[in-house]
Scaffold this active site. Structure first.
Site, PDB file in Angstrom:
ATOM      1  N   ALA A 183       0.974  -1.147   0.137  1.00  0.00           N
ATOM      2  CA  ALA A 183       0.041  -0.013   0.151  1.00  0.00           C
ATOM      3  C   ALA A 183       1.039   1.317   0.018  1.00  0.00           C
ATOM      4  O   ALA A 183       2.093   1.015   0.391  1.00  0.00           O
ATOM      5  CB  ALA A 183      -0.930   0.000   1.339  1.00  0.00           C
ATOM      6  N   ASP A 192      -9.833   9.252  10.184  1.00  0.00           N
ATOM      7  CA  ASP A 192      -9.183   8.749   9.015  1.00  0.00           C
ATOM      8  C   ASP A 192     -10.284   7.452   8.874  1.00  0.00           C
ATOM      9  O   ASP A 192      -9.240   6.379   8.095  1.00  0.00           O
ATOM     10  CB  ASP A 192      -7.869   8.672   8.826  1.00  0.00           C
ATOM     11  CG  ASP A 192      -7.577   8.722   7.177  1.00  0.00           C
ATOM     12  OD1 ASP A 192      -8.268   9.002   6.569  1.00  0.00           O
ATOM     13  OD2 ASP A 192      -6.409   8.407   6.815  1.00  0.00           O
ATOM     14  N   VAL A 198       3.301   1.174   2.871  1.00  0.00           N
ATOM     15  CA  VAL A 198       3.573  -0.252   3.681  1.00  0.00           C
ATOM     16  C   VAL A 198       3.930  -1.416   3.174  1.00  0.00           C
ATOM     17  O   VAL A 198       3.616  -1.434   1.840  1.00  0.00           O
ATOM     18  CB  VAL A 198       2.150  -0.469   4.254  1.00  0.00           C
ATOM     19  CG1 VAL A 198       1.979  -1.749   5.261  1.00  0.00           C
ATOM     20  CG2 VAL A 198       1.510   0.802   5.029  1.00  0.00           C
ATOM     21  N   LYS A 215       5.623   0.095   7.973  1.00  0.00           N
ATOM     22  CA  LYS A 215       5.231   1.179   7.370  1.00  0.00           C
ATOM     23  C   LYS A 215       6.369   2.157   7.464  1.00  0.00           C
ATOM     24  O   LYS A 215       6.927   2.634   8.547  1.00  0.00           O
ATOM     25  CB  LYS A 215       4.090   1.982   8.089  1.00  0.00           C
ATOM     26  CG  LYS A 215       3.457   3.221   7.769  1.00  0.00           C
ATOM     27  CD  LYS A 215       2.312   3.449   8.546  1.00  0.00           C
ATOM     28  CE  LYS A 215       1.776   5.051   7.998  1.00  0.00           C
ATOM     29  NZ  LYS A 215       0.517   5.163   8.702  1.00  0.00           N
ATOM     30  N   GLY A 254       0.278   5.708   0.351  1.00  0.00           N
ATOM     31  CA  GLY A 254      -0.515   6.765   0.500  1.00  0.00           C
ATOM     32  C   GLY A 254       0.202   8.041   0.754  1.00  0.00           C
ATOM     33  O   GLY A 254       1.566   8.262   0.417  1.00  0.00           O
ATOM     34  N   GLY A 255      -0.384   9.255   1.136  1.00  0.00           N
ATOM     35  CA  GLY A 255       0.084  10.446   1.077  1.00  0.00           C
ATOM     36  C   GLY A 255       1.105  10.578   2.459  1.00  0.00           C
ATOM     37  O   GLY A 255       2.079  11.389   2.238  1.00  0.00           O
TER      38      GLY A 255
END
Length: 452
Positions: free
Chosen positions: A238, A348, A245, A260, A240-241
């Site tokens: 994964a 979130d 991960v 992460k 993201g911003g």
């Protein structure tokens, strides 16, 4: 006076279902009722006292029978959705327009009409300049409290309905609600015509008053082996911003972990420290376990959950695995209740942050945006941020309830075409969670009561 009565008044005194004049003092006809919706200052043809204008049903040639049938829209023997929309199209811009809408409004007082019918009705109301009335139709403003019916109208959830609602919110100056509606469209259908342009324009307009929180968008690459950690990285799972991960192996303990890594590496020390401490403080059912962390190097080692997130399940085309919804949605509500009871807001809640140890044991991950209740909020994931938070409200459990509703919506929109049973109640709850603050469950505890 109910909202629907006010809406019918705005349609014009003479536009009553059945074509009859509304009763006035002494039972007389309402003077100069104008079903066309024109203002009183516009010229009208003079009426002869000897030949009053008939207020009854229009002739078959004028489409009066079709107009009258709109009153039974949604009933077993009533017109189909396609027939209703066809009648509305023919009535648009004619003297029968107001009467057609009045019949549908009356029908909505008794039964829930399909989304396409309500969208067509709202579009016609908006064209007549009644934007608030149009929103009332889209939001499902006729409730059981107003009409004494067991049914409850729900806000529209179709792409067309959400786009129209977003335009109406923006026209009325409610930019946070407009952005929230259009982001729901973008999450579902990124190529929806005009959706991205609207989103950019409204975000820019809102940002002129309240600058968006800065986000780090650096590209992070990590070598398969890191000398300062006991982990061997296997693959990226994964991104993201905030970071990326990886699936990794703890070579000392011989177990898999989620590794992460933050984009900012050492520059994220305070952020990493706060995230891991909060995750540890909230440890328990429904919260991902943290094994290790190095704030100076910008990484966290988490429990490895092989099934991945709700987003992963949906992207794999395996939505059917998420039925029945109660199996994972109820424990997820309980996890939020625990977090809120401790005085925090996750901030979130989205499919990517709902991991599945198994289909009956969801856990919340990524506490990077979590804040104490009442603290200023920071950032958020487009499509999952409540309109109130977009408007600048401090952290509030209702923001998590909104995110919970969005997770439900993302799952339900994929389960409905599969014909899964028992979805109606979950859809109603989802729309409640996405509705106005005063109708939304106020926190996780109320959410638990709603799902049990």
């Amino acid at each position: 006076m109910s909202l629907w009565q006010r809406l019918k008044e705005r349609l014009g005194g003479g536009a009553t279902p059945g074509g009859g004049a509304p009763a006035g003092a002494g039972g007389g006809a309402a003077p100069d009722a104008d079903p066309s919706g024109r203002g009183a200052s516009e010229p009208r043809a003079p009426r002869s006292p000897a030949a009053p204008v008939a207020r009854g049903r229009p002739t078959r040639e004028e489409g009066g029978d079709d107009i009258a049938r709109l009153r039974s829209a949604g009933a077993r023997q009533g017109p189909s959705t396609e027939e209703v929309i066809a009648v509305l199209r023919r009535a648009r811009g004619t003297l029968q327009e107001a009467e057609a809408v009045a019949h549908l409004v009356a029908a909505m007082e008794e039964r829930v009409l399909p989304d396409p019918v309500r969208v067509a009705c709202a579009d016609l109301l908006a064209a007549r300049g009644d934007e608030q009335g149009a929103l009332s139709v889209l939001e499902g403003a006729a409730t059981s409290r107003e009409r004494g019916s067991a049914a409850r109208a729900q806000p529209v959830s179709s792409t067309e309905g959400l786009v129209l609602a977003a335009d109406l919110y923006a026209s009325l100056g409610q930019l946070p609600r407009a952005i929230g509606a259009i982001e729901r469209v973008l999450v579902r259908e990124i190529g929806a015509p005009g959706a991205r342009e609207r989103h950019q324009r409204w975000r820019a307009a809102l940002g002129a008053e309240r600058p968006a929180a800065a986000r780090v968008e650096d590209v992070t690459f990590v070598a398969p082996s890191a000398s300062k950690t006991p982990f061997r990285l296997l693959r990226e799972v994964a991104r993201g911003g905030a970071g990326a991960v990886y699936e990794a192996e703890d070579e000392v303990l011989g177990r898999r972990v989620g590794f992460k890594v933050y984009h900012g590496r050492g520059g994220d020390r305070a952020h990493v420290t706060r995230e891991v401490r909060l995750a540890a403080a909230l440890a328990g059912p429904g919260v991902v376990r943290v094994f290790d962390a190095d704030p100076d190097e910008g990484w966290i080692a988490l429990e490895w959950i092989a099934r991945g997130s709700v987003r992963d399940v949906l992207r794999a085309g395996d939505a059917a695995a998420l039925a029945p919804v109660a199996r994972w949605a109820r424990p997820l509500a309980r996890a939020l209740a625990r977090i809120h009871e401790r005085g925090y807001v996750h901030a979130d809640v989205k499919p990517a942050n709902v991991l599945l140890r198994n289909l009956g044991e969801p856990v919340l991950s990524d506490f990077g945006l979590a804040r104490p209740r009442g603290a200023p909020s920071a950032g958020g994931s487009p499509g999952y941020v409540s309109p109130e938070r977009l408007a600048g409200r401090p952290s509030d459990p209702r923001d998590d309830v909104y995110g919970y509703g969005r997770v439900l919506e993302d799952v339900l929109v994929r389960l409905e075409p599969l014909g899964c049973e028992g979805l109606a109640a979950w859809k109603e709850l989802s729309l409640r969670c996405l509705g106005p603050d005063d109708e939304r469950p106020p926190d996780g505890a109320a959410l638990v009561r709603a799902v049990c």
